[in-house]
Design a protein around this motif. Sequence first.
Motif, PDB file in Angstrom:
ATOM      1  N   GLN A   1       0.829  -1.208   0.000  1.00 13.42           N
ATOM      2  CA  GLN A   1       0.000   0.000   0.000  1.00 13.42           C
ATOM      3  C   GLN A   1       0.863   1.257   0.000  1.00 13.42           C
ATOM      4  O   GLN A   1       0.527   2.255  -0.648  1.00 13.42           O
ATOM      5  CB  GLN A   1      -0.922  -0.001   1.238  1.00 13.42           C
ATOM      6  N   GLU A   2       1.961   1.212   0.703  1.00 11.23           N
ATOM      7  CA  GLU A   2       2.828   2.385   0.808  1.00 11.23           C
ATOM      8  C   GLU A   2       3.655   2.606  -0.452  1.00 11.23           C
ATOM      9  O   GLU A   2       4.008   3.737  -0.791  1.00 11.23           O
ATOM     10  CB  GLU A   2       3.758   2.222   2.019  1.00 11.23           C
ATOM     11  N   TYR A   3       3.989   1.516  -1.159  1.00  6.33           N
ATOM     12  CA  TYR A   3       4.811   1.603  -2.370  1.00  6.33           C
ATOM     13  C   TYR A   3       4.053   0.985  -3.551  1.00  6.33           C
ATOM     14  O   TYR A   3       4.397  -0.108  -4.014  1.00  6.33           O
ATOM     15  CB  TYR A   3       6.135   0.862  -2.184  1.00  6.33           C
ATOM     16  N   PRO A   4       3.039   1.660  -4.072  1.00  7.20           N
ATOM     17  CA  PRO A   4       2.258   1.071  -5.171  1.00  7.20           C
ATOM     18  C   PRO A   4       3.062   0.884  -6.461  1.00  7.20           C
ATOM     19  O   PRO A   4       2.713   0.035  -7.284  1.00  7.20           O
ATOM     20  CB  PRO A   4       1.119   2.080  -5.369  1.00  7.20           C
ATOM     21  N   ASP A   5       4.115   1.659  -6.634  1.00  6.76           N
ATOM     22  CA  ASP A   5       4.923   1.579  -7.858  1.00  6.76           C
ATOM     23  C   ASP A   5       6.244   0.844  -7.624  1.00  6.76           C
ATOM     24  O   ASP A   5       7.238   1.100  -8.308  1.00  6.76           O
ATOM     25  CB  ASP A   5       5.220   2.990  -8.380  1.00  6.76           C
ATOM     26  N   TYR A   6       6.251  -0.061  -6.688  1.00  2.00           N
ATOM     27  CA  TYR A   6       7.482  -0.771  -6.350  1.00  2.00           C
ATOM     28  C   TYR A   6       7.979  -1.614  -7.523  1.00  2.00           C
ATOM     29  O   TYR A   6       7.204  -2.063  -8.374  1.00  2.00           O
ATOM     30  CB  TYR A   6       7.259  -1.654  -5.124  1.00  2.00           C
ATOM     31  N   GLU A   7       9.289  -1.868  -7.543  1.00  2.87           N
ATOM     32  CA  GLU A   7       9.880  -2.813  -8.492  1.00  2.87           C
ATOM     33  C   GLU A   7       9.976  -4.196  -7.856  1.00  2.87           C
ATOM     34  O   GLU A   7       9.654  -5.207  -8.481  1.00  2.87           O
ATOM     35  CB  GLU A   7      11.276  -2.331  -8.916  1.00  2.87           C
ATOM     36  N   SER A   8      10.435  -4.236  -6.599  1.00  5.97           N
ATOM     37  CA  SER A   8      10.502  -5.517  -5.880  1.00  5.97           C
ATOM     38  C   SER A   8      10.627  -5.254  -4.382  1.00  5.97           C
ATOM     39  O   SER A   8      11.081  -4.186  -3.954  1.00  5.97           O
ATOM     40  CB  SER A   8      11.685  -6.358  -6.365  1.00  5.97           C
ATOM     41  N   PHE A   9      10.203  -6.251  -3.600  1.00  2.00           N
ATOM     42  CA  PHE A   9      10.413  -6.269  -2.155  1.00  2.00           C
ATOM     43  C   PHE A   9      11.281  -7.478  -1.837  1.00  2.00           C
ATOM     44  O   PHE A   9      11.031  -8.571  -2.343  1.00  2.00           O
ATOM     45  CB  PHE A   9       9.092  -6.421  -1.391  1.00  2.00           C
ATOM     46  N   GLU A  10      12.278  -7.271  -0.985  1.00  2.00           N
ATOM     47  CA  GLU A  10      13.086  -8.401  -0.526  1.00  2.00           C
ATOM     48  C   GLU A  10      13.027  -8.439   0.992  1.00  2.00           C
ATOM     49  O   GLU A  10      13.562  -7.563   1.671  1.00  2.00           O
ATOM     50  CB  GLU A  10      14.535  -8.285  -1.017  1.00  2.00           C
ATOM     51  N   PHE A  11      12.359  -9.470   1.526  1.00  2.00           N
ATOM     52  CA  PHE A  11      12.170  -9.614   2.967  1.00  2.00           C
ATOM     53  C   PHE A  11      13.302 -10.453   3.552  1.00  2.00           C
ATOM     54  O   PHE A  11      13.653 -11.513   3.013  1.00  2.00           O
ATOM     55  CB  PHE A  11      10.833 -10.291   3.266  1.00  2.00           C
ATOM     56  N   HIS A  12      13.839  -9.991   4.670  1.00  2.00           N
ATOM     57  CA  HIS A  12      14.931 -10.698   5.334  1.00  2.00           C
ATOM     58  C   HIS A  12      14.468 -11.105   6.729  1.00  2.00           C
ATOM     59  O   HIS A  12      14.107 -10.250   7.550  1.00  2.00           O
ATOM     60  CB  HIS A  12      16.178  -9.815   5.403  1.00  2.00           C
ATOM     61  N   TYR A  13      14.496 -12.390   6.977  1.00  2.00           N
ATOM     62  CA  TYR A  13      14.000 -12.933   8.236  1.00  2.00           C
ATOM     63  C   TYR A  13      14.979 -12.628   9.367  1.00  2.00           C
ATOM     64  O   TYR A  13      16.200 -12.652   9.159  1.00  2.00           O
ATOM     65  CB  TYR A  13      13.818 -14.439   8.099  1.00  2.00           C
ATOM     66  N   PRO A  14      14.484 -12.342  10.545  1.00  2.00           N
ATOM     67  CA  PRO A  14      15.375 -12.059  11.674  1.00  2.00           C
ATOM     68  C   PRO A  14      16.315 -13.225  11.963  1.00  2.00           C
ATOM     69  O   PRO A  14      15.885 -14.385  11.993  1.00  2.00           O
ATOM     70  CB  PRO A  14      14.416 -11.824  12.840  1.00  2.00           C
TER      71      PRO A  14
END
Length: 399
Positions: free
Chosen positions: A264-277
């Motif tokens: 919702q915050e980045y509608p024009d995103y290219e990619s998200f990369e999630f890093h687990y703790p």
Amino acid sequence: MANKRLKKIIRQTHLYLGLVSGLVVFIIAITGCCWVFRAEITRMIDGDRSVEAEDRPFITPEQAKAFALKIYPDKQIHGTAYGHATDPVEVIFYEAEPEFYHSVYLNPYSGEVLDNKNHREGFFWFVLKGHLYLWLPKAIGSQLTGYGTMIFVVMLITGVILWWPKNKKNRKQRLKFDWKTTTRWRRKNFDLHSIVGFYVSIFALVIAFSGLIMAFNWVYFVTYKTWGGDKAPQFIIPANVSEMVPPDSDENPPINRLFPILVQEYPDYESFEFHYPATDSSSIYVEISSQKGVYYSSDYRFFDQYTLAEIETPGIYGKYSNASLADKVIRMNYDIHVGAIGGLPGKIVAFLISLITATLPVTGVLLWWGRKKKERTKDINLLSIQRKHTQSAFASNSE
């Protein structure tokens, strides 16, 4: 007299440093120009990994993790990357010792394994090892490439000094090729080394110095401070702000709830990369890319793994909008090094500069060899003349 002596010292410095580092510079430059279009060529070789878009939500980061761990149950996950509706989810495994670097590609809706790629094999892995280590053990090769690049920077500076003529008339002659049918190969080789070297010197210096920033921590630190940096010039993952212990029965972990919030915050995103703790006290961090093919403008956001409270990092890798000039200089360094900072035109320039740079050690050695051959020819001719004089004198005395 003093200027001539100084020029001679500079010429000798340029010559001997070139002979010592020529092979290293050639390998770094030729592998560098191969690496520039790695992403584009890899996409062509690997083909299209796209999937058919479906009208249902993506699998969550925790689900993606569980699916990928079925393939490598004993390996460490570095992160999980999400694209758009037709892009597979990429789960990245990485361990430093022994090095393990694989990606598992999943269907973003079902979690089905689509592909499994080993990043430590193939042509570009070979190219990267040559560029970084000269295909030698890392401890040895990294030192050779680092100091070889440093020597190359000195050679670029001494080369421009040697190129610089005394008057404007000679300067014009050194800015263009003036070859005729009678021009000998030695003259052509000299022009290729000096004229081409001069034109690429500024660009080559920028690329070489950006390499030094990555090769030596002290160059990295000095560069950051020179530009006025006042943060920790590192990638720092902050600790959690809460001490809450996660419940065992949580069916929707906080990291899963984070994904739709960021979309919702980045509608024009290219990619998200999630890093687990990595530990119970570590925060979640997410790399949010807004431009394809570049890294400097990505946002790095850190969240408490239990409450999702956002946490600021003391390092330079946070939100790009909060970055100072010094932060941006360091963050842009890799993109500058490979030309990605200028998009496709920038990559073409980096490719050509690297390719031309690879010719400089070759033309330099040929220049040195040609002069040595010329000196040997002079010595042989002089010796022949001396023998003739000796024979004539001997004949005259005999008479």
